[in-house]
Design an enzyme around this catalytic site. Structure first.
Site, PDB file in Angstrom:
ATOM      1  N   CYS A   1       0.819  -1.224   0.000  1.00  0.00           N
ATOM      2  CA  CYS A   1       0.000   0.000   0.000  1.00  0.00           C
ATOM      3  C   CYS A   1       0.850   1.271   0.000  1.00  0.00           C
ATOM      4  O   CYS A   1       0.334   2.351  -0.274  1.00  0.00           O
ATOM      5  CB  CYS A   1      -0.934   0.007   1.200  1.00  0.00           C
ATOM      6  SG  CYS A   1      -2.058  -1.395   1.198  1.00  0.00           S
TER       7      CYS A   1
ATOM      8  N   HIS B   1      -3.275   7.166   3.465  1.00  0.00           N
ATOM      9  CA  HIS B   1      -3.680   5.914   2.823  1.00  0.00           C
ATOM     10  C   HIS B   1      -5.075   5.566   3.333  1.00  0.00           C
ATOM     11  O   HIS B   1      -5.343   5.642   4.532  1.00  0.00           O
ATOM     12  CB  HIS B   1      -2.679   4.819   3.167  1.00  0.00           C
ATOM     13  CG  HIS B   1      -3.113   3.466   2.723  1.00  0.00           C
ATOM     14  ND1 HIS B   1      -3.615   3.238   1.455  1.00  0.00           N
ATOM     15  CD2 HIS B   1      -3.145   2.267   3.370  1.00  0.00           C
ATOM     16  CE1 HIS B   1      -3.930   1.954   1.349  1.00  0.00           C
ATOM     17  NE2 HIS B   1      -3.655   1.351   2.488  1.00  0.00           N
TER      18      HIS B   1
ATOM     19  N   ASN C   1     -10.033   0.121   0.300  1.00  0.00           N
ATOM     20  CA  ASN C   1      -8.571   0.166   0.326  1.00  0.00           C
ATOM     21  C   ASN C   1      -8.050  -0.247  -1.052  1.00  0.00           C
ATOM     22  O   ASN C   1      -8.107  -1.418  -1.413  1.00  0.00           O
ATOM     23  CB  ASN C   1      -8.062  -0.782   1.416  1.00  0.00           C
ATOM     24  CG  ASN C   1      -6.542  -0.800   1.505  1.00  0.00           C
ATOM     25  OD1 ASN C   1      -5.847  -0.232   0.656  1.00  0.00           O
ATOM     26  ND2 ASN C   1      -6.031  -1.456   2.525  1.00  0.00           N
TER      27      ASN C   1
END
Ligand code: COA
Length: 322
Positions: A113, A249, A279
Site C-alpha cells: 500500500c 492511505h 482500500n
C-alpha cells in the site's frame, strides 16, 4: 536549487461498483459491520479482462492533460503496484509504450500500500539529481483479483483503481521531504502467499488469498503512521497549524481518525475516499489527491502531507507544497 513539483493529477476507477449490500449477498456480513469497522461503503472492481496497465493508461492521460504535457515530454515512468499485469516486463514499460512515451527509464516497484509514496520519493530523487525533468508517477492496483471472495475478513476491505501525477523539475519548491521505512519482521501479519519463486502453482487456487491479522495490522498501523506524520513535520520544521491537508492511505477510517488526532488535525482537513473506494492499496493516496484537487478543496501552494502504510510492513510520507 532544483525542486520537484506536481503539475497534474488524474485517476481512473473501474466502472463496476460493489456496495456493502452487494457483499451481504456473497459473504456473512452486514453493511453496518463494514461501515462501523472500516468506513467503507462501496468499492470499484475491475472487469475480468481489465488490467492494471489499462487503468494506469487512463489515469495517466488525465494527469498529462491537467499538466498540459504530451507523451513526448515525459522522460521517466515509475509505477507503484503489487498487482502488475505480468511478472515481466514491468508494468511501467507497458504503460510507456501504450501512451507513446519515447523510450525512457521505466520501472515498477512493489511496496504494497506504500507503493505510490515509494514511487513518488524515487522520482523526486531522480529529478533533484538532474536525471529526469518530467516523470509520470502512478499508484495502481487490481487488488480485487487477489481477493478470496469467500473470506469476509478481507474481501470487504479492498477495491481497484489507479492514480497518477506528473512530477516536474521546478524552480519553486514542491516536494519538501520524503521519509520511507520498512520492517520485514511483520511479514506474517499481512501477505499474499504466492509469488514467482514461491508456490506459483497455488495461484488461482483456494490457497492463494490475502492473509491478514487485522487487529495486529491495525495496532502497528496506528502507531507507525502517527510517528511517520510527526517525523515528516518535525524534520521539515513545519508546524501542524501550517498543514492544509492530510492525504492518508485509505485503509480504514478509524486508522485515519487516529492519525489526524495525533496531528491535532480536524477531520475537515483530511481528504477521505475510503467510503467510496475501499482500500485500493498503492492507488489510494494519488486517487485521494486527485479527488481533492478536482473538487477544488486542494489549491496551489497549500501544504500537504501524504502518508501510507502496507504489507511488509512498509510505510512512508511525502510533505509538499502543491
Ligand atoms: N462481517 C462481519 N463480521 C466479520 C467480518 C465481516 N466482514 N469480518 C470479520 N468479522 C468478524 C470476525 O470473524 C470476528 O468474529 P469472532 O469474534 O466471532 O471471531 C468479529 O467480526 C470481530 O473481529 P475483529 O478482528 O475483532 O474486528 P475488528 O474490530 O478488529 O475489525 C478489521 C476488523 C479487519 C476491520 C480491523 O482489524 C482492521 O481494519 N484492521 C486493519 C486492516 C487493514 O487496514 N489492512 C490493510 C492495511 S494496508
Amino acid at each position: 536549487m532544483t525542486y520537484s513539483r506536481i503539475t497534474g493529477t488524474g485517476r481512473f476507477l473501474p466502472e463496476k461498483v460493489l456496495t456493502n449490500f452487494d457483499l451481504e449477498k456473497i459473504v456473512d456480513t452486514t453493511d453496518e459491520w463494514i461501515r462501523t469497522r472500516t468506513g467503507v461503503e462501496r468499492r470499484h472492481c475491475v472487469a475480468e479482462d481489465q488490467t492494471t496497465s489499462d487503468m494506469c493508461v487512463e489515469a495517466a492521460k488525465v494527469a498529462m492533460e491537467s499538466a498540459g504535457v504530451r507523451p513526448a515530454d515525459i522522460d521517466m515512468v515509475i509505477i507503484g503496484t503489487t498487482s502488475p499485469d505480468l511478472i515481466f516486463p514491468n508494468v511501467a514499460t507497458l504503460v510507456q509504450h501504450r501512451l507513446g512515451i519515447p523510450a525512457c527509464t521505466a520501472f515498477s516497484l512493489e511496496a504494497a500500500c506504500t507503493g505510490f509514496i515509494y514511487a513518488l520519493t524515487t522520482a523526486d530523487k531522480f529529478i533533484k539529481a538532474g536525471e529526469s525533468k518530467r516523470a509520470l508517477v502512478i499508484g495502481a492496483e487490481c487488488i480485487t483479483k487477489l481477493v478470496d471472495w469467500s473470506d469476509r475478513n478481507t474481501c470487504v476491505l479492498f477495491g481497484d483503481g489507479a492514480g497518477a501525477v506528473i512530477l516536474e523539475q521546478s524552480d519553486e519548491q514542491g516536494i519538501i521531504g520524503c521519509h520511507l521505512g520498512a520492517d520485514g519482521q511483520y511479514k506474517d501479519l499481512l501477505y499474499y502467499p504466492v509469488g514467482a519463486s514461491k508456490d506459483l502453482a497455488k495461484a488461482g487456487t483456494d490457497e492463494a488469498s490475502i492473509m491478514m491479522s487485522g487487529k495486529d495490522v491495525f495496532k502497528v498501523a496506528v502507531s507507525t503512521l502517527g510517528n511517520v506524520a510527526s517525523k515528516a513535520l518535525e524534520s521539515a520544521g513545519v508546524s501542524q497549524d501550517e498543514l492544509d491537508w492530510l492525504i492518508p492511505h485509505q485503509a480504514n477510517l478509524r486508522i485515519i481518525q487516529a492519525t489526524a488526532k495525533r496531528l491535532n488535525l480536524p477531520m475537515e482537513k483530511v481528504i477521505l475516499t475510503v467510503q467510496d473506494h475501499g482500500n485500493t492499496s498503492a492507488a489510494s493516496v494519488p486517487m485521494a489527491l486527485d479527488v481533492g484537487v478536482r473538487d477544488g478543496r486542494i489549491k496551489r501552494d497549500q501544504m500537504i502531507l501524504m502518508e501510507a502504510f502496507g504489507g511488509g510492513f512498509t510505510w512512508g510520507s511525502v510533505l509538499m507544497r502543491f
